[in-house]
Design an enzyme around this catalytic site. Structure first.
Site, short mmCIF file in Angstrom:
data_model
loop_
_atom_site.label_atom_id
_atom_site.label_comp_id
_atom_site.label_asym_id
_atom_site.label_seq_id
_atom_site.Cartn_x
_atom_site.Cartn_y
_atom_site.Cartn_z
N HIS A 1 4.54 0.17 -17.58
CA HIS A 1 3.46 0.37 -18.54
C HIS A 1 2.19 -0.34 -18.06
O HIS A 1 1.16 -0.26 -18.71
CB HIS A 1 3.85 -0.19 -19.92
CG HIS A 1 4.85 0.65 -20.66
ND1 HIS A 1 6.19 0.35 -20.69
CD2 HIS A 1 4.70 1.79 -21.37
CE1 HIS A 1 6.82 1.26 -21.41
NE2 HIS A 1 5.94 2.14 -21.84
N ASP B 1 11.27 -3.99 -9.03
CA ASP B 1 11.40 -5.29 -9.67
C ASP B 1 10.78 -6.28 -8.71
O ASP B 1 10.94 -6.18 -7.49
CB ASP B 1 12.85 -5.65 -9.96
CG ASP B 1 12.94 -6.80 -10.96
OD1 ASP B 1 12.14 -6.80 -11.92
OD2 ASP B 1 13.80 -7.68 -10.80
N GLY C 1 -0.97 -11.10 -12.63
CA GLY C 1 0.21 -11.96 -12.65
C GLY C 1 -0.04 -13.33 -12.04
O GLY C 1 -0.96 -14.05 -12.44
N ASP D 1 -1.02 -14.00 -9.01
CA ASP D 1 -1.94 -13.97 -7.87
C ASP D 1 -2.94 -15.12 -7.84
O ASP D 1 -3.24 -15.65 -6.77
CB ASP D 1 -2.68 -12.63 -7.81
CG ASP D 1 -1.79 -11.48 -7.35
OD1 ASP D 1 -0.63 -11.73 -6.98
OD2 ASP D 1 -2.26 -10.31 -7.37
N HIS E 1 3.77 -8.09 -0.30
CA HIS E 1 5.13 -7.59 -0.43
C HIS E 1 5.12 -6.15 -0.91
O HIS E 1 5.85 -5.30 -0.40
CB HIS E 1 5.91 -8.47 -1.40
CG HIS E 1 5.19 -8.74 -2.69
ND1 HIS E 1 3.90 -9.20 -2.75
CD2 HIS E 1 5.58 -8.60 -3.99
CE1 HIS E 1 3.52 -9.34 -4.01
NE2 HIS E 1 4.52 -8.98 -4.79
N ARG E 2 4.23 -5.85 -1.86
CA ARG E 2 4.13 -4.50 -2.41
C ARG E 2 3.58 -3.53 -1.38
O ARG E 2 4.06 -2.41 -1.21
CB ARG E 2 3.26 -4.53 -3.67
CG ARG E 2 3.18 -3.18 -4.39
CD ARG E 2 2.47 -3.33 -5.73
NE ARG E 2 3.31 -4.01 -6.70
CZ ARG E 2 3.14 -5.26 -7.11
NH1 ARG E 2 2.15 -5.99 -6.65
NH2 ARG E 2 3.96 -5.79 -8.00
#
Length: 199
Positions: free
Chosen positions: A8, A69, A153, A155, A180-181
């Site tokens: 979301h 996740d 978040g 960061d 990582h993303r």
């Protein structure tokens, strides 16, 4: 091609759309498809939780589904908050409150012991037959105070020594190269011609 991304979070959706901008994918969030139920993430690892989310949404809509996740693991806190990163500080805690909890927990901890790493696990279900996952990390250090307005978040407190900036201070383009993303989605993009050879 379209898939549902089980989030979301519009910030995460925008990041992924940017990462996949040179593909033919259309990204739909849970809000876009009207999914409002809570998915119980009771796995013991990032992979298990990503698989739970992807499987839940795929079974409901029958559309290719992408789930992730992710979290931050801090050496001094023995890997915490880890898979509990999203709920750290309690349900409803803001990013600022979570960051403050971590900074308080590491108060007076020397730089050498403030090591941390992000983890991002992606689980993709194409159909009843094909699925796969990718997991990557990004190394950093917990700073002594938040810095930067970008990202989201944790960061602002995730310091990148090689850049001398937090993850929230570097550009989104730069972040996608090293995060990582970003690394996971590069691997995902490399699988697209194999997963969808005729699209």
């Amino acid at each position: 091609m379209k898939f549902i991304f089980t989030t979301h979070n519009n910030d995460k959706k925008r990041e992924i759309e940017k990462l996949l901008k040179d593909t033919s994918f259309q990204v739909y969030s849970l809000a876009d498809v009207g999914f409002e139920d809570e998915i119980i993430e009771d796995g013991n690892s990032f992979l298990e939780n990503a698989k739970i989310k992807a499987t839940t949404i795929y079974k409901k809509y029958g559309i290719s589904t992408l789930a992730d996740d992710s979290g931050i693991c801090i050496d001094f806190l023995k890997g915490e908050p880890g898979i509990h990163s999203a709920r750290y500080g309690g349900i409803g805690a803001t990013a600022e409150e979570k960051n403050r909890l971590i900074l308080d927990a590491l108060k007076n901890v020397p730089y050498a012991k403030r090591g941390a790493y992000y983890v991002f696990c992606l689980y993709f279900i194409k159909d009843e037959v094909e699925s796969f996952y990718v997991e990557e990390t990004c190394e950093g250090v917990i700073s002594e105070s938040p810095a930067g307005k970008g990202g989201f978040g944790y960061d602002p407190i995730f310091y990148l020594p090689e850049y001398k900036q937090s993850m929230a201070e570097i550009s989104l383009t730069e972040k996608n190269k090293i995060s990582h993303r970003g690394k996971v989605f590069e691997a995902f993009k490399a699988r697209i011609p194999i997963l969808f050879p005729y699209d």
